[in-house]
Motif scaffolding. Structure first.
Motif, PDB file in Angstrom:
ATOM      1  N   VAL A  31       0.872  -1.170   0.000  1.00 13.64           N
ATOM      2  CA  VAL A  31       0.000   0.000   0.000  1.00 13.64           C
ATOM      3  C   VAL A  31       0.912   1.224   0.000  1.00 13.64           C
ATOM      4  O   VAL A  31       1.792   1.348   0.861  1.00 13.64           O
ATOM      5  CB  VAL A  31      -0.919   0.009   1.229  1.00 13.64           C
ATOM      6  CG1 VAL A  31      -1.714   1.311   1.292  1.00 13.64           C
ATOM      7  CG2 VAL A  31      -1.879  -1.179   1.181  1.00 13.64           C
ATOM      8  N   VAL A  50      -4.091   0.967  -3.187  1.00  8.98           N
ATOM      9  CA  VAL A  50      -4.289  -0.250  -2.396  1.00  8.98           C
ATOM     10  C   VAL A  50      -4.556  -1.438  -3.318  1.00  8.98           C
ATOM     11  O   VAL A  50      -5.631  -1.540  -3.914  1.00  8.98           O
ATOM     12  CB  VAL A  50      -5.470  -0.084  -1.415  1.00  8.98           C
ATOM     13  CG1 VAL A  50      -5.635  -1.336  -0.563  1.00  8.98           C
ATOM     14  CG2 VAL A  50      -5.277   1.153  -0.543  1.00  8.98           C
ATOM     15  N   LEU A  62     -10.518   0.172   4.651  1.00 12.33           N
ATOM     16  CA  LEU A  62      -9.181   0.757   4.711  1.00 12.33           C
ATOM     17  C   LEU A  62      -9.186   1.834   5.797  1.00 12.33           C
ATOM     18  O   LEU A  62     -10.042   2.721   5.799  1.00 12.33           O
ATOM     19  CB  LEU A  62      -8.789   1.375   3.370  1.00 12.33           C
ATOM     20  CG  LEU A  62      -7.342   1.880   3.286  1.00 12.33           C
ATOM     21  CD1 LEU A  62      -6.381   0.711   3.185  1.00 12.33           C
ATOM     22  CD2 LEU A  62      -7.153   2.827   2.097  1.00 12.33           C
ATOM     23  N   THR A 147      -1.442   2.261   8.143  1.00 16.04           N
ATOM     24  CA  THR A 147      -2.678   1.853   7.466  1.00 16.04           C
ATOM     25  C   THR A 147      -3.047   0.412   7.781  1.00 16.04           C
ATOM     26  O   THR A 147      -2.168  -0.455   7.845  1.00 16.04           O
ATOM     27  CB  THR A 147      -2.506   2.022   5.939  1.00 16.04           C
ATOM     28  OG1 THR A 147      -2.204   3.398   5.655  1.00 16.04           O
ATOM     29  CG2 THR A 147      -3.757   1.620   5.192  1.00 16.04           C
ATOM     30  N   GLN A 149      -5.548  -2.707   6.359  1.00 11.59           N
ATOM     31  CA  GLN A 149      -6.333  -3.196   5.222  1.00 11.59           C
ATOM     32  C   GLN A 149      -7.094  -4.443   5.656  1.00 11.59           C
ATOM     33  O   GLN A 149      -6.492  -5.440   6.052  1.00 11.59           O
ATOM     34  CB  GLN A 149      -5.407  -3.507   4.042  1.00 11.59           C
ATOM     35  CG  GLN A 149      -6.102  -4.021   2.806  1.00 11.59           C
ATOM     36  CD  GLN A 149      -5.121  -4.347   1.683  1.00 11.59           C
ATOM     37  OE1 GLN A 149      -3.893  -4.325   1.888  1.00 11.59           O
ATOM     38  NE2 GLN A 149      -5.631  -4.640   0.505  1.00 11.59           N
ATOM     39  N   TRP A 159      -0.193  -2.292   7.646  1.00 10.36           N
ATOM     40  CA  TRP A 159       0.876  -1.576   6.957  1.00 10.36           C
ATOM     41  C   TRP A 159       1.355  -0.456   7.889  1.00 10.36           C
ATOM     42  O   TRP A 159       1.015   0.720   7.707  1.00 10.36           O
ATOM     43  CB  TRP A 159       0.370  -1.010   5.634  1.00 10.36           C
ATOM     44  CG  TRP A 159      -0.176  -2.043   4.706  1.00 10.36           C
ATOM     45  CD1 TRP A 159      -1.480  -2.398   4.537  1.00 10.36           C
ATOM     46  CD2 TRP A 159       0.581  -2.883   3.822  1.00 10.36           C
ATOM     47  NE1 TRP A 159      -1.591  -3.398   3.599  1.00 10.36           N
ATOM     48  CE2 TRP A 159      -0.343  -3.720   3.143  1.00 10.36           C
ATOM     49  CE3 TRP A 159       1.942  -3.010   3.529  1.00 10.36           C
ATOM     50  CZ2 TRP A 159       0.046  -4.664   2.205  1.00 10.36           C
ATOM     51  CZ3 TRP A 159       2.338  -3.940   2.587  1.00 10.36           C
ATOM     52  CH2 TRP A 159       1.397  -4.754   1.934  1.00 10.36           C
TER      53      TRP A 159
END
Length: 240
Positions: A31, A50, A62, A147, A149, A159
């Motif tokens: 990502v 993404v 997300l 992040t 996901q 991430w």
């Protein structure tokens, strides 16, 4: 020289393809934030790219954290069909001053996109989630957006790992926006402009010189022809 067999060539090509995919796939699977760099102090728009890494599950959520240690006063999302975006805010211990002199005491700290029945990122696909933000901080060289996901099978990829200089890239690096200094960016922009001006002037100067030399050459050639003609006439005159 004996030529390679068709089977041998096919094997070499297959090995090369596998090697290329092995090298390229991890980079594609990350990502990332696009573009990856912006200027300190400016307002800009970026996208979180993404990809769906699963062979069977689709990405349905997300979550992007916006760091508040270097606050960004304005953050806004762009509508994306098939997805609903919500933002969370955090109060700042020290207010942020805007260009207009206003004090910002609360900033966006997290953005969450959730897919509806028509959304999701399916295997082999990717999606871009776009936001505008600014003014970008001037006291740091990068902004790290940790992040999460989430897939429809319940699995979550985090991430959140920060890349360290001189160390191998982590398995799940956080999307990172590199910030460049305003003076460095301005100087870099000025150099190409100066080069473009020089390149634009050079052809005109070269054309003028070439045209002048051409005219001189024609004149010299014409003089030579005239001299030769006169010489032949003198040589052909009858003697008494």
């Amino acid at each position: 020289m004996r030529s390679l067999s068709t089977r041998h060539l096919a094997g070499v090509a297959g090995l090369a393809t596998v090697t290329l995919l092995a090298v390229a796939s991890p980079a594609f699977a990350h990502v990332t934030v696009q573009p990856g760099a912006a200027q300190q102090g400016e307002y800009t728009a970026v996208s979180f790219r993404v990809p769906d890494e699963s062979d069977t599950a689709a990405t349905t959520k997300l979550e992007v954290s916006v760091p508040t240690d270097h606050p960004i006063a304005s953050v806004a999302t762009q509508p994306l069909p098939g997805w609903k975006a919500t933002v969370e805010t955090t109060k700042l211990a020290t207010p942020v001053k805007t260009d207009d002199g206003d004090s910002i005491t609360e900033v966006v700290s997290k953005i969450t996109w959730v897919a509806d029945a028509t959304g999701s990122i399916r295997p082999g696909q990717f999606q871009e989630f776009r936001i505008s933000l600014g003014a970008l901080p001037t006291d740091t060289e990068r902004v790290v957006f940790k992040t999460l996901q989430t897939y429809d099978d319940g699995s979550v990829v985090r991430w959140i790992d920060e890349t360290k200089a001189g160390q191998p890239e982590p398995a799940h690096p956080a999307p990172t926006l590199t910030l460049t200094k305003a003076d460095a960016a301005g100087a870099a922009a000025a150099v190409p402009k100066a080069a473009d001006s020089a390149e634009a002037a050079a052809p005109a100067s070269s054309d003028g010189t070439a045209r002048t030399l051409g005219i001189v050459g024609i004149a010299i050639g014409a003089a030579g022809v005239l001299t030769g003609v006169l010489g032949r006439r003198r040589g052909a005159a009858p003697t008494k």
